[in-house]
Design a protein around this motif. Structure first.
Motif, short mmCIF file in Angstrom:
data_model
loop_
_atom_site.label_atom_id
_atom_site.label_comp_id
_atom_site.label_asym_id
_atom_site.label_seq_id
_atom_site.Cartn_x
_atom_site.Cartn_y
_atom_site.Cartn_z
N LEU D 121 1.26 -1.37 0.16
CA LEU D 121 0.52 -0.11 0.41
C LEU D 121 0.91 1.02 -0.41
O LEU D 121 0.63 2.29 -0.29
CB LEU D 121 -0.94 0.39 1.61
CG LEU D 121 -2.23 -0.61 1.40
CD1 LEU D 121 -2.63 -0.34 2.71
CD2 LEU D 121 -3.59 -0.41 -0.18
N LEU D 122 2.09 1.24 0.80
CA LEU D 122 2.36 2.45 0.78
C LEU D 122 3.10 2.54 -0.72
O LEU D 122 3.24 3.64 -0.84
CB LEU D 122 3.73 2.04 1.53
CG LEU D 122 4.59 3.80 1.77
CD1 LEU D 122 4.42 4.30 2.79
CD2 LEU D 122 6.58 2.84 1.70
N LEU D 124 1.35 1.98 -3.22
CA LEU D 124 0.77 2.74 -4.19
C LEU D 124 0.61 4.04 -4.10
O LEU D 124 -0.13 4.52 -4.75
CB LEU D 124 0.06 1.34 -4.22
CG LEU D 124 -0.29 0.33 -4.69
CD1 LEU D 124 -2.10 -0.53 -4.41
CD2 LEU D 124 -0.47 0.91 -5.83
N ALA D 125 0.41 3.89 -2.29
CA ALA D 125 0.45 5.80 -1.97
C ALA D 125 1.30 6.37 -2.54
O ALA D 125 0.77 7.72 -3.33
CB ALA D 125 0.65 5.54 -0.51
N MET D 126 2.60 5.93 -2.98
CA MET D 126 3.69 6.80 -3.52
C MET D 126 3.61 7.05 -4.49
O MET D 126 3.75 8.00 -5.09
CB MET D 126 5.18 6.38 -2.51
CG MET D 126 5.29 6.10 -0.90
SD MET D 126 5.09 7.96 -0.41
CE MET D 126 4.52 7.89 1.21
N SER D 128 0.89 6.89 -6.25
CA SER D 128 -0.23 8.06 -6.28
C SER D 128 0.35 9.73 -6.27
O SER D 128 0.14 9.99 -6.58
CB SER D 128 -1.25 7.68 -6.02
OG SER D 128 -0.95 7.85 -4.34
#
Lengths: 100, 174, 634, 368
Positions: D121-122, D124-126, D128
């Motif tokens: 998730l990290l 994906l977050a980064m 984004s």
């Protein structure tokens, strides 16, 4: 362990900042952002209490709030764009369509 | 360590939030809001809500705020002009109301908010809460969860309808 | 035994109404006529079939009922749309459909030149539906539906030529006067529900002796009688009927002679159980009936409009019927209803034929000597005149004699006297009408003379049929039969329900005497009339000048309308005017306007906050939240 | 001093700092030579030699480039939003570096900075957050080409992020965790592919492969989609619409020069490294070496922990080569084709794939 009072206080402060943002700004987009700030303040309170009570329900609520916020932002921004096309402005004090 | 990090994130959150509403340029406001969301994600991490922390960044910072920026750029908004007696008056009233709200809230918090002791039972929180959240979402909260999908669908349709504006009839085109 | 199809008897005319409404002018005059007459004739056929079924039953089982559906159910109280055929309603339904059919057929001829032909038959069929609902109803509420329905149709038909102000006025008058009576009837029905918990005839009648106090039943029956006076044109509510002559003549014949006005009598006979519980009411009914009979007869002496004379004669004859009910001879009343239906319909139709022939001339002073020009009309009218005058062996003789006999037998000698005088007067004014119309020199205008013609067969045939009925119709009630007369026997299962029908035996000798007396009186009236108007016309003029005051009184109908106008209408209008100008315009409107003004003022202040700016609204929301917090802090 | 050292928190913090420093340096070096590699490969694809003047085989070329960029004149447009103009290049680099904190470059704990339970998730977050650099850079330049490039970038990256996120879900289903270390560990060992119809002499009939994601049939399509979206996310050809030279001059970085321009470049190549690392982690078994096994006899590569780093680097290098290869061989897509492809092909395909994988795993789980 972060004291619950601190978290709630932080949530209250952020919420108030959001409220003030809605009240003092005239740019619809910034007002909208302030609303998001308020939503997040509420989310923070949810997470804080969830942590405090060792329960996941609060986090689930935050999840739902995020979903709703996403939908809301999409619609809201579409409305603002449409409004801009019609009125050439995003300043809420130049728009008083709510007047009956 | 946790406390120190919390204080740091909290300070960042408050400052960035303030900047959101204080800065005249909507783009800057939006960027500060992104930062505020990121610090909020940090606080979530400290509160053992890792999943939410990441989703916070993905959804808010990665999607919602990009949308905001997109719209601001699309409308090509510059610095907000904020001058004149009326606007000053409004700002005064707004800040006063905000102060009142904060004061009332603080009194409420300080006076009688019964927070109670932390619950003893601890659901599976140590091993990351993604699985726990998933289980809850697909069992107890299944119905609301499915409803959110409907909500998103409705939002999608709504946005397309609104953004498209009035559909032109073929005759007008000709 | 298959179903008696009672619901279809009123249903057929209603269906005709609907078809008429739906198809409209596409039917054409001929189609409309066929539709309307067909429905009523078919209803007559159905009625006949049902009555034959009824007659086939043993005497005490003559009671057919059919529940169409449950109309409403409120707690324990329920009302069905249900139809009842027993000997009483059998008589009524045959009279209504039979005479109604003839009049429908007659009307196709009479109204053939009217532009609103379709509308006329629409109303006429609607009327048939309402009237049949009334007589076939199984409970007071359904009866009331028919009751109101005939009132409505009466209004519509009297005001049929609404372009004429007098017709519109007469329609309104009929409606309003009827409403007064209806109000009484409704109150009476409410009392019945309150006391007995039902409106169904059987239940009301079986419960009534046990639940009612003497005062209660008297009041209830008086109220119902008030309804009857309205519908059947008795004192004090008779004034609408003469004015109702503004409607087309078939309407006058159908509604104001043969059917609708008899509703009151029917209702009384239907409710005889209740009325027999209230002797005081019976007295009132008898007195009012006698008074109406006498009064209307005297007015009839001096009228010159052919239809008006007939109208007052109708009122008078209805008085006789009530007189009969009042002395407890409900059977005699219904008998008179039947015979009267025959000859009065005949009279009206005959008068209509004359009017038709005279190009809408109704004034008798401009007629005379028509006997040779209108042979069929003349012949049938003569029969009817003799029948109503009470000449022996015609229908009117038997029924009238029955009533007088009952009055004498019940010991109401005053009532009997009034009846016998009324009979004399009836003979007199009817003969006068006949003489002025058909005998003597012709007083026709040149124009009328030119257009004079006998009516078409569609009008003549009903006249002949009715004339035959007027002759033979009375024989069902011939006196001195073994075990009472046939008509009474037929009605016996219904009318004996109350148990103690007043029957005072009168010796044969007295009975013969009474018959001879009434015959003598009738002949006296005829002879006097002939003498005054045919043999020595100067007598009439002399009488007029001699009794000028009395004549004026009679010509002006005792000034009843004027008195009503002065005593009731004017004060009422005055009060209404005051209510309008002061109470409504000042107080009520003032209140409403005051509320409006206050709201407007308040809104003007609130409007300042509703400035349309989102920020303002947000501010108020915030202030609300703060207030909420402060509330919790309290 | 020793007391302080005995504090485990201080120990771990120190170790983390050391690792971070090493990775930062290594990344900078890697990017420099990645650019060199790109130019070389490009040259050979185009039948020329590429840079070969500075140092042997031109190996010192990156250093020369760096010096040149540092000394170039810095130009800022007059109407530009200064703060954001400066901020954008930093935003291009920062998320990529952050992501490196969770990438397992070898067996833990040595070769992993940190292992968090939402590592994927990290990432994906980064990724984004990577949108901001391009969007803001384009907008702050106050240049219409730059703005168009920025707008295109934000739309493109948001669109492809969905497909990317969804394409990783079958892997998560397979591994049962979001931790990248956990995912790699799940891919250790052997995977029984098929029992051959005939028996190989002395080996038996059973074919085993390493338990990597790519060797599972239902993870093949997600891998292909991940790779495609990776091109789009890094704005590499054939999805380099935001900087399409032919139409937009240079897209979002038209107005950038000197070190800021270099930072954008750094960001792009770092993103390539990050996304390739994630691909290696998710689909190629991370630090696990290759192998092949028939019956009980097989060749595999356990080796010491540092061998894990080597295997990781080898796989990474292969993917990087692939990136470069594609760039110089495929033409650029049209913008509507790009969006249509993302929304109408990739997204439904990934959703169907998630469904298939879930059903397959559920059935197998229920069966066993």
């Amino acid at each position: 362990m972060i004291p619950l009072n601190w978290l709630v206080a932080l949530s209250a402060i952020v919420f108030t900042i959001g409220v003030v943002g809605v009240l003092v700004r005239r740019n619809a987009l910034v007002i909208f952002m302030s609303v998001e700030l308020m939503l997040n303040a509420a989310n923070l309170a949810f997470v804080a209490f969830a942590n405090h009570m060792k329960s996941l329900d609060g986090q689930i609520f935050v999840f739902f709030v995020m979903t709703v916020a996403a939908a809301e932002v999409a619609i809201g921004l579409a409305i603002i764009v449409h409004l801009f096309r019609l009125r050439e402005t995003v300043f809420v004090d130049e728009i008083h369509l709510l007047k009956g | 360590m946790t406390i120190a990090l919390f204080v740091g994130f909290a300070a960042l959150l408050v400052v960035t939030s303030l900047m959101v509403i204080l800065h005249r340029n909507p783009v800057t406001s939006a960027l500060f809001l992104v930062l505020a969301f990121c610090s909020l994600a940090g606080i979530y991490l400290l509160l053992h809500a890792e999943f939410l922390g990441m989703v916070q960044i993905v959804v808010y910072a990665g999607a919602i705020m990009v949308l905001f920026l997109f719209v601001i750029m699309y409308l090509n908004l510059q610095h907000d002009v904020e001058s004149g007696v009326q606007i000053a008056l409004r700002r005064g009233i707004g800040w006063l109301a905000g102060a009142g709200l904060l004061l009332a809230g603080a009194t409420l918090l300080g006076r009688g908010l019964a927070l109670g002791p932390a619950a003893e039972v601890s659901p599976d929180q140590a091993s990351g809460n993604v699985a726990a959240i998933g289980k809850a979402l697909y069992s107890r909260y299944l119905f609301p969860f499915e409803l959110t999908s409907v909500l998103l669908l409705v939002a999608m349709v709504g946005v397309i309808v609104i953004a498209r504006g009035r559909a032109r009839s073929p005759r007008e085109d000709a | 035994m298959n179903a008696s199809l009672l619901a279809w008897i009123p249903g057929l005319p209603l269906a005709a109404v609907l078809v008429n409404l739906l198809l409209g002018d596409r039917l054409g005059k001929k189609g409309t006529a066929w539709l309307a007459c067909g429905a009523v004739v078919a209803a007559f056929a159905l009625a006949l079939r049902a009555v034959l079924q009824l007659a086939a039953l043993p005497e005490h089982e003559r009671h057919l009922s059919e529940v169409a559906w449950t109309w409403m159910r409120v707690g324990t109280f329920s009302v069905d749309v249900a139809f009842l055929l027993d000997p009483l309603s059998a008589v009524m339904v045959l009279v209504v459909t039979g005479v109604g059919s003839l009049i429908h057929i007659y009307a196709t001829g009479y109204m053939s030149h009217d532009p609103s032909f379709r509308r006329f038959f629409l109303y006429l069929n609607l009327f048939m539906f309402a009237m049949l609902t009334l007589v076939l109803a199984d409970n007071y509420l359904l009866l009331f539906v028919g009751w109101e329905g005939v009132g409505l149709c009466s209004y519509l038909l009297i005001g049929f030529w609404y372009e004429r102000p007098s017709a519109a006025e007469a329609g309104k008058k009929a409606f309003i006067v009827n409403r007064i009576g209806d109000f009484g009837f409704m109150l009476g029905a409410f009392m019945l529900v309150t006391a007995t918990g039902s409106l169904q005839f059987d239940r009301v009648f079986s419960a009534a002796p046990h639940v009612f106090t003497a005062a209660g039943v008297t009041l209830a029956t008086l109220l119902m009688f008030l309804g009857a006076t309205g519908k059947s044109a008795q004192i004090p509510l008779f004034t609408w009927l003469p004015d109702a002559m503004e409607g087309p003549t078939p309407v006058s014949a159908l509604i104001h002679a043969a059917t609708m006005v008899t509703a009151g009598v029917y209702m009384l006979a239907r409710s005889h159980v209740l009325f027999e519980l209230a002797p005081a009411t019976m007295q009132v009914v008898a007195v009012i009936g006698a008074a109406t009979a006498l009064m209307a007869a005297t007015i009839g002496l001096a009228q010159n409009d052919i239809k008006r004379v007939l109208a007052y004669s109708t009122v008078s004859q209805l008085g006789y019927m009530f007189m009969a009910c009042g002395v407890g001879a409900f059977g005699a009343g219904i008998f008179h209803v039947m015979t009267h239906a025959f000859f009065k319909a005949l009279l009206f139709l005959g008068a209509g034929s004359v009017i038709h022939a005279m190009s809408d001339e109704q004034y008798m002073r401009r007629m005379g000597g028509l006997s040779s020009r209108l042979p069929f009309t003349h012949g049938t009218m003569a029969v009817a005149t003799l029948a109503i005058a009470g000449v022996p062996f015609l229908a009117g003789f038997f029924s009238k004699d029955e009533i007088l006999h009952a009055a004498w037998a019940s010991g109401h000698k005053g009532i009997w006297l009034a009846g016998i005088v009324g009979a004399c007067l009836t003979a007199f004014y009817m003969t006068r009408l006949y003489v002025l119309t058909f005998r003597g020199p012709s007083r026709l205008s040149h124009e009328a003379e030119h257009h004079l013609h006998e009516s078409p067969p569609s009008m003549i045939v009903p006249l002949v049929v009715l004339a035959v009925l007027s002759v033979v119709g009375g024989y069902v009630g011939m006196p001195f039969q073994q075990g009472g007369n046939a008509f009474e026997t037929w009605l016996h299962p219904v009318l004996s329900a109350g148990g103690h029908a007043a029957h005072h035996e009168v010796s044969r000798g007295v009975e013969w005497l009474l018959i001879l007396l009434s015959v003598g009186v009738a002949l006296l009236g005829i002879v006097l009339s002939l003498r005054s108007y045919l043999w020595n016309p100067a007598t009439a003029t002399a009488l007029q000048t001699r009794f000028a005051g009395l004549h004026r009184l009679l010509v002006n109908k005792y000034w009843v309308d004027e008195v009503y106008d002065a005593v009731l209408v004017r004060p009422f209008v005055g009060i209404s005017e005051w209510m309008w100008r002061f109470w409504d315009a000042k107080v009520v409107d003032g209140l409403v306007n005051g509320v409006g003004t206050t709201l407007e003022g308040g809104s003007a202040i609130l409007k300042l906050f509703q400035n349309g700016y989102v920020g303002t609204y947000a501010l108020f929301i915030t202030l609300g939240v703060i207030a909420l917090f402060l509330h919790f802090l309290r | 001093m020793a007391e302080l050292w005995s504090n485990p928190a201080v120990q771990s913090l120190t170790w983390a700092l050391v690792k971070v420093l090493i990775i930062l340096q290594a990344l900078l070096g890697a990017v420099s030579y990645l650019i060199y590699a790109e130019r070389k490969i490009c040259g050979h694809i185009q039948a020329r030699t590429g840079p070969n003047r500075v140092g042997p085989f031109g190996l010192l070329q990156p250093i020369a480039d760096g010096v040149k960029l540092l000394f170039k004149e810095e130009f800022i447009p007059a109407q530009a939003n200064k703060v954001i103009f400066h901020l954008a290049p930093i935003l291009a680099v920062a998320p990529a570096i952050v992501t490196f904190s969770v990438i397992p470059m070898g067996p833990p704990p040595m070769f992993v900075v940190t292992d968090i339970n939402v590592g994927l998730l990290l990432f994906l977050a980064m990724s984004s957050l990577g949108v901001y650099a391009i969007t803001l850079g384009g907008w702050a330049s106050n240049n219409k080409y730059a703005l168009l490039g920025g707008l295109r970038a934000s739309a493109q990256m948001i669109s492809y992020e969905l497909a990317m996120g969804l394409s990783t879900i079958p892997v998560i289903l397979y591994a049962g965790t979001l931790s990248l270390v956990g995912i790699v560990e799940r891919q250790g060992g052997w995977y029984h592919v098929v029992t051959l119809p005939w028996s190989l002499p002395g080996l038996g009939a059973e074919l085993w492969l390493p338990n990597w994601g790519i060797f599972h049939w239902y993870l093949v399509i997600p891998f292909v989609i991940f790779l495609i979206t990776a091109f789009a996310e890094t704005n590499r050809a054939p999805f380099d619409l935001p900087e399409a030279e032919g139409e937009l001059v240079a897209g979002f970085h038209t107005e950038y020069s000197s070190m800021k321009w270099a930072l954008f470049f750094l960001g792009e190549y770092m993103n390539m490294i990050v996304i390739s690392s994630i691909a290696v982690t998710l689909f190629f078994g991370g630090w696990h070496g290759p192998g092949l096994m028939f019956g009980t006899h097989g060749w595999f590569s356990p080796g010491p922990p540092w061998m894990g780093l080597v295997w990781y680097l080898v796989k990474l290098g292969a993917l990087m080569f692939f990136f470069i290869w594609v760039r110089w061989t495929f033409p650029r897509l049209r913008y509507d084709q790009l969006m249509g492809f993302g929304w109408k092909v990739l997204l439904p395909a990934t959703i169907v794939n998630v469904l298939i994988a879930a059903l397959w795993l559920y059935a197998r789980g229920a069966g066993g």
